[in-house]
Design a protein around this motif. Structure first.
Motif, PDB file in Angstrom:
ATOM      1  N   ASP A  74       0.807  -1.217   0.000  1.00  0.00           N
ATOM      2  CA  ASP A  74       0.000   0.000   0.000  1.00  0.00           C
ATOM      3  C   ASP A  74       0.843   1.272   0.000  1.00  0.00           C
ATOM      4  OD1 ASP A  74       0.959  -0.335   2.526  1.00  0.00           O
ATOM      5  OD2 ASP A  74      -0.980  -0.243   3.537  1.00  0.00           O
ATOM      6  N   ASP A  75       2.166   1.123  -0.033  1.00  0.00           N
ATOM      7  CA  ASP A  75       3.012   2.304  -0.200  1.00  0.00           C
ATOM      8  C   ASP A  75       2.953   2.834  -1.629  1.00  0.00           C
ATOM      9  OD1 ASP A  75       3.838   2.153   2.437  1.00  0.00           O
ATOM     10  OD2 ASP A  75       5.576   0.890   1.965  1.00  0.00           O
ATOM     11  N   LEU A  76       2.576   1.982  -2.557  1.00  0.00           N
ATOM     12  CA  LEU A  76       2.546   2.363  -3.972  1.00  0.00           C
ATOM     13  C   LEU A  76       1.117   2.291  -4.497  1.00  0.00           C
ATOM     14  CD1 LEU A  76       5.679   0.382  -5.183  1.00  0.00           C
ATOM     15  CD2 LEU A  76       5.503   2.858  -4.904  1.00  0.00           C
ATOM     16  N   PRO A  77       0.613   3.360  -5.113  1.00  0.00           N
ATOM     17  CA  PRO A  77      -0.753   3.334  -5.670  1.00  0.00           C
ATOM     18  C   PRO A  77      -0.926   2.257  -6.742  1.00  0.00           C
ATOM     19  CG  PRO A  77       0.068   5.590  -5.548  1.00  0.00           C
ATOM     20  CD  PRO A  77       1.227   4.699  -5.243  1.00  0.00           C
ATOM     21  N   THR A  78       0.140   1.961  -7.462  1.00  0.00           N
ATOM     22  CA  THR A  78       0.038   0.935  -8.500  1.00  0.00           C
ATOM     23  C   THR A  78      -0.301  -0.420  -7.910  1.00  0.00           C
ATOM     24  OG1 THR A  78       1.674   2.122  -9.836  1.00  0.00           O
ATOM     25  CG2 THR A  78       1.270  -0.169 -10.402  1.00  0.00           C
ATOM     26  N   PHE A  79       0.320  -0.763  -6.796  1.00  0.00           N
ATOM     27  CA  PHE A  79       0.034  -2.041  -6.158  1.00  0.00           C
ATOM     28  C   PHE A  79      -1.365  -2.057  -5.536  1.00  0.00           C
ATOM     29  CE2 PHE A  79       4.802  -3.102  -5.431  1.00  0.00           C
ATOM     30  CZ  PHE A  79       4.903  -3.472  -6.765  1.00  0.00           C
ATOM     31  N   ARG A  80      -1.813  -0.917  -5.025  1.00  0.00           N
ATOM     32  CA  ARG A  80      -3.181  -0.857  -4.506  1.00  0.00           C
ATOM     33  C   ARG A  80      -4.191  -1.055  -5.633  1.00  0.00           C
ATOM     34  NH1 ARG A  80      -1.220   3.619  -1.364  1.00  0.00           N
ATOM     35  NH2 ARG A  80      -2.320   5.075  -2.741  1.00  0.00           N
TER      36      ARG A  80
ATOM     37  N   SER B 271      -7.665  -6.120 -16.065  1.00  0.00           N
ATOM     38  CA  SER B 271      -6.630  -6.974 -15.481  1.00  0.00           C
ATOM     39  C   SER B 271      -5.294  -6.837 -16.207  1.00  0.00           C
ATOM     40  CB  SER B 271      -7.085  -8.434 -15.495  1.00  0.00           C
ATOM     41  OG  SER B 271      -7.392  -8.861 -16.807  1.00  0.00           O
ATOM     42  N   THR B 272      -5.343  -6.665 -17.521  1.00  0.00           N
ATOM     43  CA  THR B 272      -4.099  -6.476 -18.273  1.00  0.00           C
ATOM     44  C   THR B 272      -3.413  -5.174 -17.888  1.00  0.00           C
ATOM     45  OG1 THR B 272      -5.040  -7.709 -20.138  1.00  0.00           O
ATOM     46  CG2 THR B 272      -3.098  -6.378 -20.579  1.00  0.00           C
ATOM     47  N   ALA B 273      -4.209  -4.118 -17.720  1.00  0.00           N
ATOM     48  CA  ALA B 273      -3.639  -2.824 -17.327  1.00  0.00           C
ATOM     49  C   ALA B 273      -2.993  -2.905 -15.946  1.00  0.00           C
ATOM     50  CB  ALA B 273      -4.722  -1.752 -17.350  1.00  0.00           C
ATOM     51  N   SER B 274      -3.688  -3.515 -14.991  1.00  0.00           N
ATOM     52  CA  SER B 274      -3.146  -3.594 -13.630  1.00  0.00           C
ATOM     53  C   SER B 274      -1.916  -4.490 -13.574  1.00  0.00           C
ATOM     54  CB  SER B 274      -4.216  -4.114 -12.672  1.00  0.00           C
ATOM     55  OG  SER B 274      -4.600  -5.435 -13.024  1.00  0.00           O
ATOM     56  N   ALA B 275      -1.945  -5.616 -14.292  1.00  0.00           N
ATOM     57  CA  ALA B 275      -0.795  -6.521 -14.286  1.00  0.00           C
ATOM     58  C   ALA B 275       0.419  -5.870 -14.948  1.00  0.00           C
ATOM     59  CB  ALA B 275      -1.153  -7.821 -14.996  1.00  0.00           C
ATOM     60  N   SER B 276       0.202  -5.158 -16.030  1.00  0.00           N
ATOM     61  CA  SER B 276       1.317  -4.501 -16.728  1.00  0.00           C
ATOM     62  C   SER B 276       1.927  -3.393 -15.878  1.00  0.00           C
ATOM     63  CB  SER B 276       0.830  -3.938 -18.067  1.00  0.00           C
ATOM     64  OG  SER B 276       0.311  -4.967 -18.889  1.00  0.00           O
ATOM     65  N   ALA B 277       1.074  -2.600 -15.233  1.00  0.00           N
ATOM     66  CA  ALA B 277       1.585  -1.521 -14.380  1.00  0.00           C
ATOM     67  C   ALA B 277       2.377  -2.087 -13.205  1.00  0.00           C
ATOM     68  CB  ALA B 277       0.422  -0.672 -13.874  1.00  0.00           C
ATOM     69  N   ALA B 278       1.866  -3.147 -12.582  1.00  0.00           N
ATOM     70  CA  ALA B 278       2.581  -3.758 -11.467  1.00  0.00           C
ATOM     71  C   ALA B 278       3.892  -4.390 -11.928  1.00  0.00           C
ATOM     72  CB  ALA B 278       1.693  -4.810 -10.794  1.00  0.00           C
ATOM     73  N   ALA B 279       3.883  -4.975 -13.123  1.00  0.00           N
ATOM     74  CA  ALA B 279       5.111  -5.580 -13.652  1.00  0.00           C
ATOM     75  C   ALA B 279       6.194  -4.522 -13.864  1.00  0.00           C
ATOM     76  CB  ALA B 279       4.819  -6.303 -14.960  1.00  0.00           C
ATOM     77  N   ALA B 280       5.800  -3.324 -14.305  1.00  0.00           N
ATOM     78  CA  ALA B 280       6.778  -2.249 -14.499  1.00  0.00           C
ATOM     79  C   ALA B 280       7.410  -1.839 -13.167  1.00  0.00           C
ATOM     80  CB  ALA B 280       6.104  -1.055 -15.160  1.00  0.00           C
ATOM     81  N   ILE B 281       6.600  -1.738 -12.112  1.00  0.00           N
ATOM     82  CA  ILE B 281       7.132  -1.375 -10.796  1.00  0.00           C
ATOM     83  C   ILE B 281       8.052  -2.472 -10.264  1.00  0.00           C
ATOM     84  CG2 ILE B 281       6.519  -0.793  -8.432  1.00  0.00           C
ATOM     85  CD1 ILE B 281       5.896   1.385 -10.448  1.00  0.00           C
ATOM     86  N   VAL B 282       7.658  -3.728 -10.454  1.00  0.00           N
ATOM     87  CA  VAL B 282       8.490  -4.841  -9.990  1.00  0.00           C
ATOM     88  C   VAL B 282       9.827  -4.861 -10.724  1.00  0.00           C
ATOM     89  CG1 VAL B 282       8.665  -7.362  -9.945  1.00  0.00           C
ATOM     90  CG2 VAL B 282       6.550  -6.246  -9.222  1.00  0.00           C
ATOM     91  N   TYR B 283       9.792  -4.560 -12.003  1.00  0.00           N
ATOM     92  CA  TYR B 283      11.055  -4.505 -12.765  1.00  0.00           C
ATOM     93  C   TYR B 283      11.971  -3.419 -12.222  1.00  0.00           C
ATOM     94  CZ  TYR B 283      14.306  -3.653 -16.583  1.00  0.00           C
ATOM     95  OH  TYR B 283      15.454  -3.457 -17.325  1.00  0.00           O
TER      96      TYR B 283
END
Length: 201
Positions: free
Chosen positions: A80-86, A133-145
């Protein structure tokens, strides 16, 4: 001459009798294929529910606290520190909820494959949640990278060396979300194929 006419009538009646079972067999094969595709749609929805729930639960429980220089100073990393993960957790929860609600409709279309309107509705809603779901997964993948590799051009430091467990959890959540996306894509393709079959009738 009358005898020849009678023979012609008998032959024509035999031919008509031979054609009727062929038409019936074709209809039975078509209905059987539709039922098989309906079962596949139901199974894909169940698999996507499991993948979405795993992704949401894994991301929602990802947090880690590590000491900073000494034990008195600690740094915590949480989703929850990152809006993308929320956004990711909300999107996966919405996806799982929608798929659970769509299961009765999937069973109904499996039992009544000729009802096209309900299949079209599911097709449209599946595309909507696939986009979400594709948008959320892609955004989270960018942060994880970025968490794994960092970005020297923007002074984004890689944090996975300090928060190994946190990065492992969020990476697993992203992988599970992309598995759900794949199942959704297969569902959309299957629904499109079913609608195409109904249109050719």
């Amino acid at each position: 001459m009358p005898k020849s006419d009678a023979s012609i009538d008998i032959e024509s009646s035999d031919e008509s009798k031979g054609k009727a079972p062929l038409i019936g067999d074709a209809k039975e094969k078509t209905s059987g294929l539709k039922k098989v595709m309906g079962i596949c749609d139901f199974v894909l929805r169940l698999a996507a529910i499991i993948a979405a729930l795993v992704a949401a639960a894994t991301m929602g429980t990802s947090d880690e606290t590590v000491p900073f220089f000494t034990q008195f100073f600690q740094v915590q990393a949480s989703y929850d520190d990152l809006p993308t993960f929320r956004f990711f957790v909300i999107a996966m929860a919405v996806l799982a909820g929608y798929l659970v609600l769509s299961l009765p409709f999937s069973v109904f279309t499996m039992l009544r494959p000729n009802i096209v309107i309900l299949r079209i509705l599911l097709f449209i809603l599946d595309i909507v949640v696939l986009s979400l779901s594709t948008a959320s997964a892609s955004a989270a993948a960018a942060i994880v990278y970025l968490a794994h590799s960092g970005n020297p051009n923007t002074n984004w430091q890689a944090v996975c060396q300090q928060f190994g467990d946190f990065c492992q959890k969020v990476s697993g959540a992203v992988v599970a979300s992309f598995v759900a996306v794949v199942f959704l894509m297969l569902m959309v393709l299957l629904s499109g194929f079913i609608l195409l079959k109904n249109a050719k009738k």
